[in-house]
Design a protein around this motif. Sequence first.
Motif, PDB file in Angstrom:
ATOM      1  N   LEU A 140       7.070  -6.631  -0.238  1.00  0.00           N
ATOM      2  CA  LEU A 140       5.866  -6.325  -1.012  1.00  0.00           C
ATOM      3  C   LEU A 140       6.224  -5.199  -1.968  1.00  0.00           C
ATOM      4  O   LEU A 140       6.475  -4.062  -1.545  1.00  0.00           O
ATOM      5  N   ASP A 141       6.303  -5.528  -3.260  1.00  0.00           N
ATOM      6  CA  ASP A 141       6.585  -4.496  -4.264  1.00  0.00           C
ATOM      7  C   ASP A 141       5.326  -3.657  -4.465  1.00  0.00           C
ATOM      8  O   ASP A 141       4.310  -4.148  -4.943  1.00  0.00           O
ATOM      9  N   ARG A 142       5.404  -2.389  -4.065  1.00  0.00           N
ATOM     10  CA  ARG A 142       4.211  -1.534  -4.046  1.00  0.00           C
ATOM     11  C   ARG A 142       3.680  -1.202  -5.437  1.00  0.00           C
ATOM     12  O   ARG A 142       2.503  -0.885  -5.596  1.00  0.00           O
ATOM     13  N   SER A 143       4.552  -1.276  -6.461  1.00  0.00           N
ATOM     14  CA  SER A 143       4.014  -0.923  -7.782  1.00  0.00           C
ATOM     15  C   SER A 143       3.429  -2.143  -8.494  1.00  0.00           C
ATOM     16  O   SER A 143       2.353  -2.050  -9.090  1.00  0.00           O
ATOM     17  N   LEU A 153       2.640  -4.967  -6.836  1.00  0.00           N
ATOM     18  CA  LEU A 153       1.900  -5.722  -5.826  1.00  0.00           C
ATOM     19  C   LEU A 153       2.250  -7.208  -5.859  1.00  0.00           C
ATOM     20  O   LEU A 153       1.397  -8.069  -5.720  1.00  0.00           O
ATOM     21  N   LEU A 177      -5.045  -3.338  -0.764  1.00  0.00           N
ATOM     22  CA  LEU A 177      -3.828  -2.810  -1.404  1.00  0.00           C
ATOM     23  C   LEU A 177      -4.132  -1.873  -2.559  1.00  0.00           C
ATOM     24  O   LEU A 177      -3.449  -0.873  -2.753  1.00  0.00           O
ATOM     25  N   GLU A 178      -5.140  -2.178  -3.364  1.00  0.00           N
ATOM     26  CA  GLU A 178      -5.520  -1.305  -4.495  1.00  0.00           C
ATOM     27  C   GLU A 178      -6.972  -1.551  -4.843  1.00  0.00           C
ATOM     28  O   GLU A 178      -7.502  -2.634  -4.630  1.00  0.00           O
ATOM     29  N   PRO A 216      -7.662   0.537  -0.008  1.00  0.00           N
ATOM     30  CA  PRO A 216      -6.249   0.490   0.380  1.00  0.00           C
ATOM     31  C   PRO A 216      -6.033   0.918   1.832  1.00  0.00           C
ATOM     32  O   PRO A 216      -6.615   1.908   2.298  1.00  0.00           O
ATOM     33  N   ASP A 217      -5.230   0.135   2.538  1.00  0.00           N
ATOM     34  CA  ASP A 217      -4.837   0.364   3.938  1.00  0.00           C
ATOM     35  C   ASP A 217      -5.936   0.052   4.953  1.00  0.00           C
ATOM     36  O   ASP A 217      -5.755   0.309   6.147  1.00  0.00           O
TER      37      ASP A 217
END
Length: 188
Positions: free
Chosen positions: A11-14, A16, A103-104, A124-125
């Motif tokens: 999962l690419d966090r930037s 997504l 996620l965002e 998020p989370d």
Amino acid sequence: APPLRPFSIRLDRSSLELLPAGPVLTRRLSDLEGLFADEAAWRADVDNGDPIVYTVASSPVPETATELPQSITRIRPGDVAGELYFTKGHMHPVAEGEIYLGLEGEGGLLLFDGTDIEFLEITPDRIGYIPPGWAHRSVNVGSNDDYSFLAVYPGGAGHDYGWVLEHGFGARVYAGAAGAELRSYPQP
Ligand code: S6P
Ligand code: ZN
């Protein structure tokens, strides 16, 4: 198809994005026919550019019985005559549970079992649990940012969109002066 071999997904966090990626589905306003309360406003916005409302990016795990697919849904901010952008929403015909991980952005998870309405805040989370037998729709309740979440669901559960056209969700979510407002409507 034979069961998959074990593998991992990043999962690419930037961005997504899920890597490796699977199919991506794009839903424009025109794909949400019959779902917004204000039909004339919906039509006008479709004629005026038919904006993208959300995308669903799947991992390579297929929707087949016994597999456990995942996808990331990203809902744009926006509304139709005050009714905040949402996903079509569906019921899983094979009654099985599902989880969403925020996620965002700021989201809402509207759930309806045909009688009771629940509305969960997903940020998020935070993990939202969708029990078997509850139809679910996601709403971007933020005014400026995308709302994205990861869904993990049983591959054999299926997706029934007709259930929503028949039963609705018992409530609609509007942009209010003090944030999102859940307005329930009388049940038939
Ligand atoms: C699948 C899961 C999500 C949705 C996605 C789009 O079981 O609930 O991946 O498919 O959020 O919503 P919809 O209602 O258009 O499928
Ligand atoms: Zn689902």
